[in-house]
Write an enzyme that holds these catalytic residues in place. Structure first.
Site, PDB file in Angstrom:
ATOM      1  N   HIS A   1      -3.666  -5.307   0.274  1.00  0.00           N
ATOM      2  CA  HIS A   1      -3.159  -5.789   1.563  1.00  0.00           C
ATOM      3  C   HIS A   1      -3.311  -7.318   1.686  1.00  0.00           C
ATOM      4  O   HIS A   1      -4.244  -7.803   2.330  1.00  0.00           O
ATOM      5  CB  HIS A   1      -3.904  -5.126   2.718  1.00  0.00           C
ATOM      6  CG  HIS A   1      -3.540  -3.708   2.963  1.00  0.00           C
ATOM      7  ND1 HIS A   1      -2.453  -3.328   3.728  1.00  0.00           N
ATOM      8  CD2 HIS A   1      -4.112  -2.565   2.532  1.00  0.00           C
ATOM      9  CE1 HIS A   1      -2.383  -2.018   3.772  1.00  0.00           C
ATOM     10  NE2 HIS A   1      -3.369  -1.527   3.053  1.00  0.00           N
TER      11      HIS A   1
ATOM     12  N   GLU B   1      -1.407  -9.088   3.478  1.00  0.00           N
ATOM     13  CA  GLU B   1      -0.887  -9.456   4.801  1.00  0.00           C
ATOM     14  C   GLU B   1      -1.882  -9.240   5.934  1.00  0.00           C
ATOM     15  O   GLU B   1      -1.648  -9.695   7.068  1.00  0.00           O
ATOM     16  CB  GLU B   1       0.376  -8.625   5.078  1.00  0.00           C
ATOM     17  CG  GLU B   1       0.173  -7.246   5.696  1.00  0.00           C
ATOM     18  CD  GLU B   1      -0.589  -6.228   4.856  1.00  0.00           C
ATOM     19  OE1 GLU B   1      -0.908  -5.151   5.393  1.00  0.00           O
ATOM     20  OE2 GLU B   1      -0.877  -6.507   3.673  1.00  0.00           O
TER      21      GLU B   1
ATOM     22  N   CYS C   1       0.830  -1.197   0.000  1.00  0.00           N
ATOM     23  CA  CYS C   1       0.000   0.000   0.000  1.00  0.00           C
ATOM     24  C   CYS C   1       0.878   1.267   0.000  1.00  0.00           C
ATOM     25  O   CYS C   1       1.539   1.537  -0.992  1.00  0.00           O
ATOM     26  CB  CYS C   1      -0.986  -0.027   1.162  1.00  0.00           C
ATOM     27  SG  CYS C   1      -2.385   1.085   0.914  1.00  0.00           S
TER      28      CYS C   1
END
Length: 236
Positions: A176, A178, A90
């Site tokens: 994202h 993660e 990001c």
């Protein structure tokens, strides 16, 4: 010999998340350096075996309001110039793009929620192939132009630039993969409460999306990271 991963963190609840286990399994010793730490973006940018730059709710172009951004971009410029293994998520991806000479700017929309990527040919032959058909978490309002020499790996229905690679060692992820989507996802909902309210996004609906898609995303993200580390030559 233990490998080292330096993680640049901008807000406390955006951490390595589901990337942590694959990195530990690959033999990494992990050190966080957070905004506000005296040693943030100090030292030799080429020293860590791996650099991970996480997300945050500021824009790359807001240097006047957030002076640390200039120092961070200089740190990253040295890192990526050497093609040392680096992942950005990001804001991290946008910072890498900027360090490579690309333009980062507001997209005009808030892309927040879970949806699937459309992989390019380059993306389908990259570690991102594990994310094909998986709903990933998007949470951003900015985008970037593709850095010179980089390959665009993925797009979404709303934003063309969702991931890029420069060779095998530099990876930028606008989305994202993660993000932890179990009870820890509540930290995201609270931490970004003002942004969600301004964008008229229902946190209850987002929470349900996280519960629905979280397991598949976590598994796919781990496989993606494992393969990327192997391709970069920095796996166990």
């Amino acid at each position: 010999m233990t490998k080292t991963a330096l993680v640049l963190q901008h807000v406390h609840f955006e951490d390595l998340g589901s990337f942590l286990e694959p990195l530990l399994a690959a033999g990494y010793s992990i050190r966080y350096s957070s905004v506000g730490d005296a040693d943030f973006c100090s030292g030799d940018p080429l020293a860590p075996d791996l650099l991970v730059v996480l997300g945050g709710p500021v824009g790359v172009y807001e240097e006047e309001a957030y002076p640390f951004l200039a120092a961070q971009r200089a740190f990253l410029a040295a890192r990526v110039a050497s093609r040392s293994p680096t992942i950005g998520v990001c804001l991290g991806a946008q910072l890498i793009a900027s360090a490579l000479g690309a333009r980062v700017f507001p997209s005009g929309i808030k892309e927040i929620g879970f949806s699937r990527l459309t992989l390019t040919d380059a993306g389908r032959s990259s570690p991102l192939r594990h994310l094909d058909g998986v709903d990933v978490l998007h949470w951003h309002g900015d985008t970037y132009t593709l850095p010179s020499g980089a390959a665009n790996l993925a797009s979404s229905a709303l934003v063309e630039q969702q991931a890029f690679a420069l060779g095998r060692n530099i990876l930028g992820l606008q989305f994202h993969p993660e993000a932890e989507t179990d009870q820890r996802f509540e930290r995201w909902l609270v931490g970004h409460a003002a942004e969600l309210a301004a964008a008229k996004i229902d946190p209850a609906a987002l929470r349900l999306e996280a519960q629905k898609h979280g397991k598949a995303l976590k598994d796919a993200a781990a496989l993606m990271l494992r393969d990327w580390l192997a391709a970069a030559g920095i796996a166990r």
